[in-house]
Design a protein around this motif. Sequence first.
Motif, PDB file in Angstrom:
ATOM      1  N   ALA A  89      10.368 -22.696   0.221  1.00 55.24           N
ATOM      2  CA  ALA A  89      10.650 -23.241   1.554  1.00 55.24           C
ATOM      3  C   ALA A  89       9.267 -24.068   1.933  1.00 55.24           C
ATOM      4  O   ALA A  89       8.182 -24.177   1.742  1.00 55.24           O
ATOM      5  N   LEU A  90      10.159 -25.019   2.416  1.00 53.18           N
ATOM      6  CA  LEU A  90       9.193 -26.367   3.080  1.00 53.18           C
ATOM      7  C   LEU A  90       9.738 -26.352   4.801  1.00 53.18           C
ATOM      8  O   LEU A  90      10.631 -26.267   5.016  1.00 53.18           O
ATOM      9  N   LEU A  91       8.788 -26.244   5.236  1.00 53.53           N
ATOM     10  CA  LEU A  91       9.125 -26.101   7.162  1.00 53.53           C
ATOM     11  C   LEU A  91       7.694 -26.766   7.281  1.00 53.53           C
ATOM     12  O   LEU A  91       6.405 -27.496   7.116  1.00 53.53           O
ATOM     13  N   LYS A  92       8.452 -27.648   8.617  1.00 55.44           N
ATOM     14  CA  LYS A  92       7.135 -28.262   9.855  1.00 55.44           C
ATOM     15  C   LYS A  92       6.656 -27.664  11.121  1.00 55.44           C
ATOM     16  O   LYS A  92       7.714 -27.261  11.426  1.00 55.44           O
ATOM     17  N   LYS A  93       5.826 -28.076  11.052  1.00 52.29           N
ATOM     18  CA  LYS A  93       5.731 -27.949  12.742  1.00 52.29           C
ATOM     19  C   LYS A  93       6.315 -28.314  14.177  1.00 52.29           C
ATOM     20  O   LYS A  93       6.267 -29.585  13.644  1.00 52.29           O
ATOM     21  N   ARG A  94       6.946 -27.886  14.773  1.00 49.10           N
ATOM     22  CA  ARG A  94       7.529 -28.599  16.067  1.00 49.10           C
ATOM     23  C   ARG A  94       6.594 -29.942  16.492  1.00 49.10           C
ATOM     24  O   ARG A  94       5.247 -28.816  17.075  1.00 49.10           O
ATOM     25  N   SER A  95       6.397 -30.785  16.936  1.00 51.54           N
ATOM     26  CA  SER A  95       5.326 -31.361  17.266  1.00 51.54           C
ATOM     27  C   SER A  95       5.379 -31.526  19.030  1.00 51.54           C
ATOM     28  O   SER A  95       4.555 -31.750  19.466  1.00 51.54           O
ATOM     29  N   GLU A  96       7.006 -30.548  19.363  1.00 52.88           N
ATOM     30  CA  GLU A  96       6.381 -30.520  20.358  1.00 52.88           C
ATOM     31  C   GLU A  96       6.228 -29.064  21.117  1.00 52.88           C
ATOM     32  O   GLU A  96       5.931 -29.176  21.944  1.00 52.88           O
ATOM     33  N   THR A  97       5.327 -28.402  19.771  1.00 50.21           N
ATOM     34  CA  THR A  97       4.650 -27.039  20.525  1.00 50.21           C
ATOM     35  C   THR A  97       3.846 -27.462  20.255  1.00 50.21           C
ATOM     36  O   THR A  97       3.083 -27.416  19.104  1.00 50.21           O
ATOM     37  N   ASN A  98       2.493 -26.463  20.816  1.00 47.04           N
ATOM     38  CA  ASN A  98       1.093 -26.370  20.372  1.00 47.04           C
ATOM     39  C   ASN A  98       1.056 -24.944  19.760  1.00 47.04           C
ATOM     40  O   ASN A  98      -0.691 -24.924  19.598  1.00 47.04           O
ATOM     41  N   VAL A  99       2.041 -24.198  20.420  1.00 46.08           N
ATOM     42  CA  VAL A  99       1.896 -22.978  19.398  1.00 46.08           C
ATOM     43  C   VAL A  99       2.249 -23.257  17.980  1.00 46.08           C
ATOM     44  O   VAL A  99       2.723 -22.754  17.526  1.00 46.08           O
ATOM     45  N   ASP A 100       1.050 -22.099  17.629  1.00 50.67           N
ATOM     46  CA  ASP A 100       0.958 -22.053  15.326  1.00 50.67           C
ATOM     47  C   ASP A 100       1.453 -20.799  15.445  1.00 50.67           C
ATOM     48  O   ASP A 100       2.253 -20.305  14.237  1.00 50.67           O
ATOM     49  N   ASP A 101       0.919 -19.506  16.077  1.00 46.99           N
ATOM     50  CA  ASP A 101       1.548 -18.238  15.772  1.00 46.99           C
ATOM     51  C   ASP A 101       2.475 -17.858  15.931  1.00 46.99           C
ATOM     52  O   ASP A 101       3.040 -16.354  16.310  1.00 46.99           O
ATOM     53  N   ASP A 102       4.055 -18.513  16.495  1.00 48.38           N
ATOM     54  CA  ASP A 102       4.987 -18.679  17.096  1.00 48.38           C
ATOM     55  C   ASP A 102       6.380 -18.794  15.799  1.00 48.38           C
ATOM     56  O   ASP A 102       6.583 -20.087  15.242  1.00 48.38           O
ATOM     57  N   PRO A 103       7.310 -18.277  15.985  1.00 47.69           N
ATOM     58  CA  PRO A 103       8.206 -18.362  14.549  1.00 47.69           C
ATOM     59  C   PRO A 103       9.070 -19.719  14.863  1.00 47.69           C
ATOM     60  O   PRO A 103       9.723 -20.438  14.095  1.00 47.69           O
ATOM     61  N   ARG A 104       9.563 -19.637  16.303  1.00 49.29           N
ATOM     62  CA  ARG A 104      10.118 -21.059  17.003  1.00 49.29           C
ATOM     63  C   ARG A 104       8.972 -22.367  16.848  1.00 49.29           C
ATOM     64  O   ARG A 104       9.849 -23.031  17.233  1.00 49.29           O
ATOM     65  N   SER A 105       8.313 -21.739  16.877  1.00 51.04           N
ATOM     66  CA  SER A 105       7.091 -23.999  16.231  1.00 51.04           C
ATOM     67  C   SER A 105       7.297 -24.178  14.862  1.00 51.04           C
ATOM     68  O   SER A 105       7.182 -24.965  14.876  1.00 51.04           O
ATOM     69  N   TRP A 106       7.959 -23.067  13.952  1.00 51.78           N
ATOM     70  CA  TRP A 106       8.763 -23.893  12.351  1.00 51.78           C
ATOM     71  C   TRP A 106       9.634 -24.465  12.771  1.00 51.78           C
ATOM     72  O   TRP A 106      10.389 -23.399  12.906  1.00 51.78           O
TER      73      TRP A 106
END
Length: 136
Positions: A89-106
């Motif tokens: 899987a290739l995941l990208k961090k959502r640009s609208e969030t500054n939180v890395d440790d929330d699954p919804r950020s990816w």
Amino acid sequence: MYTPSARPVPVSLNPGDPVREAVLQAATARLDQEFGDRVQVAVEQLDRLGPWVFLQGTMRGTEPGRSYYAGTIYENKRADGVMSDVYVALLKKRSETNVDDDPRSWRVANCAIGPTDVAWLTWPDEHEVPQELFGF
């Protein structure tokens, strides 16, 4: 004289890292949809480079003696020999969030369940991701 490389270097997300847990949860959501709780992923590579994460692992059943793919669309593929135990899987961090440790950020940008070839070979060009993330 040592001259450091200007090319970015992927960083492994190690066990215990809260970002690792968030990424794994986001990355395996697709497997949960396909197989329910009958499969888990043994991580072989989980690397981050900037906003991108690449996961490569082996799918394994959670119940001894029971195939995780039984009763799914993958059962015939497995019987025909056109399915492996690989999950990438290739995941990208959502640009609208500054939180890395929330699954919804990816978000999963691409994934391959049971590929029999190097399905992620074209992902660097398709998603404009540095090849270093994939190890090639």
